[in-house]
Design a protein around this motif. Structure first.
Motif, PDB file in Angstrom:
ATOM      1  N   THR A 176     -19.205 105.414  45.675  1.00 14.54           N
ATOM      2  CA  THR A 176     -18.901 103.993  45.550  1.00 14.54           C
ATOM      3  C   THR A 176     -19.067 103.607  44.086  1.00 14.54           C
ATOM      4  O   THR A 176     -19.863 104.206  43.358  1.00 14.54           O
ATOM      5  CB  THR A 176     -19.827 103.126  46.418  1.00 14.54           C
ATOM      6  N   GLU A 196     -19.566 100.339  41.316  1.00 14.94           N
ATOM      7  CA  GLU A 196     -20.046  98.961  41.249  1.00 14.94           C
ATOM      8  C   GLU A 196     -20.315  98.586  39.796  1.00 14.94           C
ATOM      9  O   GLU A 196     -20.901  99.361  39.040  1.00 14.94           O
ATOM     10  CB  GLU A 196     -21.326  98.825  42.071  1.00 14.94           C
ATOM     11  N   SER A 197     -19.887  97.399  39.413  1.00 12.46           N
ATOM     12  CA  SER A 197     -20.148  96.895  38.067  1.00 12.46           C
ATOM     13  C   SER A 197     -21.460  96.117  38.071  1.00 12.46           C
ATOM     14  O   SER A 197     -21.643  95.200  38.866  1.00 12.46           O
ATOM     15  CB  SER A 197     -19.000  95.988  37.620  1.00 12.46           C
TER      16      SER A 197
END
Length: 255
Positions: A189, A191-192
């Motif tokens: 996954t 994510e920022s």
């Protein structure tokens, strides 16, 4: 000078002015930009406006901030291809970067329900934690925080210590050679996030700098063998993927 008669915010105009200097070669990669005071005087704006402009430029990857030193022009980014898995050294060396790895920290940590389920191990079994920092041209660019079952972790740790002693660039992908498991696929996954004090200290960046967090579960067929959080500096990395359109998903627009 900046135009105060337009609807474009002053900080946006200043960010564009900095970008123009970079594009014209007046500011070169890894060159420190003028101080906040100098920018205030040069453009006739407040310190708040300057800070907003620098933050916006950093978020777009034009600048990067080094903790305790200042703000610099971002150079070429490391390109990470998502369609296949390459090790850390291969990725950097192919693009002209000098790669190195620091065995940052190791520990045996108590198990809990989270790790027990992810790694498919008994709650009674302890977990091996291995933390690495990857460097590009002697600058930290990625921080790996990996967790293994004890039996796999002992072999991985031994290989990591040997690689570190021999000053060989590596990531955990390279450490499975002497184990009884083989990575076959990974679930990830993306994510920022922004860096906190801990990440900023490890990666030598300012608090609040952009980070791309990649969370991975590595498998040997159906067996989960590693849980990893990788924190990539947003000013140093970019990820790309080639995707194909399916003819089944292309429909004519209705009249």
């Amino acid at each position: 000078m900046l135009d105060r008669n337009t609807q474009i915010p002053l900080y946006e105009q200043l960010k564009n002015a900095i970008a123009q200097q970079i594009n014209e070669g007046k500011l070169e990669p890894d060159q420190q930009i003028p101080s906040e005071r100098e920018l205030c005087e040069a453009y006739g704006v407040s310190r708040i406006t300057v800070r907003q402009a620098i933050a916006a430029a950093a978020n777009e990857g034009l600048l990067y901030r080094t903790q305790g030193k200042g703000t610099y022009v971002a150079g070429a980014k490391i390109e990470q291809k998502l369609s296949n898995i390459n090790n850390f050294q291969q990725t950097l060396v192919k693009q002209g970067f000098m790669a190195s790895t620091e065995l940052y920290k190791t520990a045996t940590v108590p198990n809990n329900l989270f790790y027990s389920r992810l790694l498919n191990v008994s709650m009674l079994e302890q977990i091996t934690n291995i933390q690495l920092v990857g460097y590009g041209n002697n600058e930290p660019v990625v921080y790996y925080d990996s967790y293994f079952s004890m039996d796999i972790g002992e072999s991985i740790l031994s290989s990591a210590q040997k690689a570190a002693e021999n000053k060989v660039p590596f990531s955990t992908l390279d450490l499975y050679v002497d184990t009884e498991v083989t990575p076959t696929h990974v679930e990830q996954t993306f994510e920022s996030i922004v860096s906190d004090e801990t990440l900023s200290g490890i990666l030598k960046i300012a608090v609040g700098s952009p980070i791309l967090l990649v969370t991975s579960i590595v498998y040997d067929n159906a067996l989960p063998i590693e849980y990893k959080n990788a924190y990539y500096r947003g000013d140093k990395y970019k990820f790309f993927l080639t995707r194909e359109y399916s003819a089944l998903n292309l429909r004519p627009i209705a009249d």
